[in-house]
Design an enzyme around this catalytic site. Structure first.
Site, PDB file in Angstrom:
ATOM      1  N   GLY A  74       0.818  -1.210   0.000  1.00  0.00           N
ATOM      2  CA  GLY A  74       0.000   0.000   0.000  1.00  0.00           C
ATOM      3  C   GLY A  74       0.845   1.249   0.000  1.00  0.00           C
ATOM      4  N   GLY A  76       0.618   5.602   0.821  1.00  0.00           N
ATOM      5  CA  GLY A  76      -0.162   6.680   1.416  1.00  0.00           C
ATOM      6  C   GLY A  76       0.684   7.908   1.627  1.00  0.00           C
ATOM      7  N   GLY A  77       0.060   8.933   2.204  1.00  0.00           N
ATOM      8  CA  GLY A  77       0.754  10.202   2.404  1.00  0.00           C
ATOM      9  C   GLY A  77       1.906  10.106   3.373  1.00  0.00           C
ATOM     10  N   GLY A  79       3.839   7.339   3.862  1.00  0.00           N
ATOM     11  CA  GLY A  79       4.793   6.283   3.563  1.00  0.00           C
ATOM     12  C   GLY A  79       4.219   5.152   2.737  1.00  0.00           C
ATOM     13  N   VAL A  81       4.014   0.831   2.340  1.00  0.00           N
ATOM     14  CA  VAL A  81       4.084  -0.414   3.097  1.00  0.00           C
ATOM     15  C   VAL A  81       4.448  -1.555   2.143  1.00  0.00           C
ATOM     16  CG1 VAL A  81       2.847  -1.995   4.619  1.00  0.00           C
ATOM     17  CG2 VAL A  81       2.326   0.444   4.682  1.00  0.00           C
ATOM     18  N   LYS A  98       7.119  -0.494   6.776  1.00  0.00           N
ATOM     19  CA  LYS A  98       6.686   0.810   6.297  1.00  0.00           C
ATOM     20  C   LYS A  98       7.871   1.762   6.267  1.00  0.00           C
ATOM     21  CE  LYS A  98       2.976   4.185   6.734  1.00  0.00           C
ATOM     22  NZ  LYS A  98       1.624   4.412   7.289  1.00  0.00           N
ATOM     23  N   ASP A 193      -5.270   9.057  14.771  1.00  0.00           N
ATOM     24  CA  ASP A 193      -5.625   8.953  13.354  1.00  0.00           C
ATOM     25  C   ASP A 193      -6.381   7.652  13.088  1.00  0.00           C
ATOM     26  OD1 ASP A 193      -5.787   9.800  10.723  1.00  0.00           O
ATOM     27  OD2 ASP A 193      -3.865   8.918  10.142  1.00  0.00           O
TER      28      ASP A 193
END
Length: 710
Positions: A74, A76-77, A79, A81, A98, A193
């Site tokens: 995956g 994302g903003g 980092g 994974v 990650k 979060d």
């Protein structure tokens, strides 16, 4: 130092990341993403897009000399994974790794804070938390950490496919998350979060295994960012205090979890929006739509709508305050048995104007000011009081606090409205404003008194003071009655949160109001706060007068019984005693009979439960709750009968095959009496034939045919 919003000009507190008026971020840009700092101060949030194709270049390579990258899981903003395999130590074990982006990894303050936070998070060991295993830097000097590889999909992926989940499954997923939060919060760690993308769900054999991801990252960013550059979190799941850059607490995570539960059940977010500004404006403008308006089936689970509403409270102090508290309440919703039926609620009414309560502390503070002024320790500054409004508030508070209206207090009271000279200060009379035509009594000799007016008690007389006191008491009672009416109407409209607030305000004015305690307890009961409900209802019970009406008495006793049944730990014997006491006052109340049946059922007193149901039916009492209990008992009885009949039949077959026909006939007959079946008739008839009793066998077969034809 105050600042101004660059978009609407509203005055902001220093460091406030979102304008409360227009909802824009306060770093100067209208976009929801924060701008990158122009200096080394603050944390550079990774807002600028990066080339994500470069992440795939690491596949097949070894990171930090011990992790071989197998695939990208995956992006994302904060980092990327990867699935990795350990090449040193426990060779072959696979983990999730990650890697944080350069914008974060190269920031000294963030780097230090991140390593500290991750090391703390590594100590979190719970089956509902993805265990962090290692932390370090790559050959490119980028921060990384590894965690257990969690099979399954994220809750976000699950919702994107299913749109929404069954209520029971949604609750179970959230209960598992709460187990993990209890462990984290016990260590002082707030996630900050929580969102569906940070919750892994593995479904296997109809059971979900749930794990929370990414403890530590949001904390590190929050701790080191430049507060004027934006906020950290996912807007749809952020509570107001996180938008405003205010103090966060465990209740912050619980709000996020309330949004997640809402979304799982309804398929929608309580505050939709394509930007942080839109979400914030929605939160500011209105309360979240009640759960049952978007998922009507939620109303079938008593207490669920109120629970989600409390989790989504804008005021942090009104939310659940701990993961354990929310866990207990949500678990009770899922597992609680039937509750007494209630009449359809009246249409919701607009809430009355807010009326802040006068607390005992405020009343005592007023009394202290009186004492100090009387002794000359305190002078009154111009504009200190708001005339009759402040005066009325003081009077009500004084009566509530038990302060008697002696002459000095009455004189001070009148002085606030400018009717007599001010109090002496340091042995001198306080200066007075010049006399006017409308206030001729302030200067010169008193005019001749009208005999008719002389007959009227003066404000300074003992009789006048008594009248003032009586008027203040009447005003106080009127205010209490108004608040109690507001609370009762809120309960009818199923707004338990508002009802609780109004009842609490009434209690602040009159702590010995039986009705205020009763309404507060019923509201707490509907909010699944069973401990508070029990305390309030016990107080109400203690304040019940001998002449109290049956309706109030029964309501208190039934509510107490409910609180005892659902409390932790449950106390069914106490609930039974309370229900029987209520039964004496109202023998045909459906609510009383239902809670009594539940208390008896919880103790395994099935025969007594059946007697209660039978008595209710004989008395013409209709109760959906009792009908459900009866159906449950019938189903249990049928199951037990089937098991007993099957066991007898099995034994009958065995002894028949061993030629013990008399015993086989007896066992088959017993099985037939418990639960008639074709096989029971056949074995019993065959046994009679073997015993040379053909007439008996024929009669039995005729009976079987007759039974089957009915």
């Amino acid at each position: 130092m105050s600042e101004k919003c660059a978009h609407c000009g509203a005055v902001l507190a220093s460091g406030q990341p979102v304008c409360p008026e227009c909802g824009n971020t306060t770093g100067g840009a209208a976009a929801p993403r924060a701008r990158r700092p122009s200096s080394s101060q603050g944390t550079p949030l990774p807002a600028a897009p990066r080339d994500k194709q470069k992440d795939f270049a690491l596949v097949g390579k070894v990171i930090a000399g011990k992790y071989k990258v197998l695939e990208v899981l995956g992006q994302g903003g904060f980092g990327t994974v990867y699935r990795v395999e350990i090449t040193a130590g426990m060779v072959g074990e696979q983990l999730a790794l990650k890697i944080l982006p350069k914008e974060l990894s190269s920031h000294p303050a963030f780097r230090s804070q991140f390593l500290n936070e991750i090391r703390v998070a590594m100590r979190l060991v719970d089956r509902a938390i993805a265990q962090i295993r290692d932390v370090g830097v790559t050959e490119e000097d980028l921060l990384y950490y590894t965690m257990d590889l969690c099979p399954g999909v994220t809750l976000k992926q699950l919702l994107s496919t299913a749109k929404k989940l069954p209520i029971a499954r949604s609750i179970l997923i959230v209960l598992n998350v709460l187990r993990g939060l209890q462990t984290a919060h016990a260590s002082g760690i707030i996630h900050r979060d929580l969102k569906p993308a940070n919750i892994m769900v593995q479904s296997q054999g109809g059971k979900d295994t749930v794990r929370i991801l990414d403890f530590g990252i949001a904390t590190a960013i929050e701790s080191t960012r430049d507060r004027s550059r934006g906020f950290v979190g996912s807007p749809h799941y952020m509570p107001p205090e996180q938008f405003m850059g205010e103090q966060l607490g465990f209740y912050t995570d619980l709000y996020s979890l309330g949004v997640i539960l809402y979304e799982c059940i309804t398929g929608e977010k309580p505050y939709p929006g394509s930007s942080a500004q839109e979400v914030f404006q929605g939160i500011k403008a209105r309360a979240a739509p009640p759960l049952n308006t978007r998922a009507p089936e939620a109303a079938k689970l008593p207490g669920l709508v109120e629970l989600v509403g409390r989790a989504l409270e804008k005021n942090p102090t009104k939310r659940f305050q701990s993961a354990r508290e929310l866990f207990d309440a949500l678990h009770a919703v899922l597992t609680r048995s039937t509750t007494p039926g209630a009449a359809a609620p009246a249409p919701p009414q607009a809430p009355p104007p807010a009326e802040p309560p006068l607390t005992p502390e405020a009343a005592k503070a007023f009394a202290e000011r009186i004492r100090r002024r009387k002794s000359g320790q305190l002078s009154r500054s111009p504009g200190s009081y708001a005339g009759p409004v402040a005066l009325a508030t003081f009077v009500l508070g004084s009566v509530f606090a038990g302060i008697f209206f002696h002459r000095e207090i009455a004189t001070w009271w009148r002085s606030l409205d400018g009717r007599t000279q001010g109090p002496a200060v340091d042995g001198k009379q306080a200066p007075q404003p010049p006399a006017t035509a409308k206030d001729a009594t302030r200067a010169g000799p008193l005019p001749a008194e009208d005999p008719a007016k002389a007959a009227t008690p003066s404000k300074g007389s003992e009789k006048g003071i008594a009248e003032e006191k009586a008027a203040a008491v009447a005003d106080l009672q009127a205010r209490v009655d108004r608040l109690l009416g507001d609370a009762a109407r809120a309960l009818e409209a199923k707004d338990a949160t508002l009802a609780r607030e109004k009842a609490q305000s009434a209690l602040s004015l009159d702590p010995r109001s039986c009705e205020a305690h009763r309404l507060h307890g019923i509201a707490a009961l509907r909010l699944l706060d069973f401990k508070a409900a029990a305390a309030s209802l016990e107080s109400a019970r203690g304040l019940l007068g001998e002449n109290a009406g049956n309706m109030a008495r029964v309501s208190i006793l039934v509510g107490l019984a409910e609180a005892r049944l659902e409390g932790s730990p449950p106390a069914p014997p106490e609930a039974e005693a309370l229900a029987k006491e209520a039964l004496g006052a109202s023998p045909k109340s459906p609510e009383v009979l239902a809670v009594l049946a539940r208390a008896l059922e919880a103790q395994g007193k099935r025969d007594e439960v059946k007697k209660v149901i039978k008595a209710a039916r004989a008395g013409g009492v209709a109760s959906a709750a009792l009908e459900q209990i009866e159906k449950r008992l019938q189903a249990e009885d049928a199951g037990k009968a089937a098991q007993e009949a099957a066991a007898l039949l099995k034994e009958a077959r065995t002894v028949f095959e061993s030629s013990d026909h008399e015993k086989a006939r007896e066992l088959a007959g017993k099985s037939r009496s418990v639960l008639p079946s074709e096989e029971a008739y056949r074995i019993e008839a065959d046994s009679l034939l073997e015993l040379e009793q053909p007439a008996g066998a024929a009669a039995l077969l005729e009976q079987a045919l007759g039974t089957g034809s009915k």
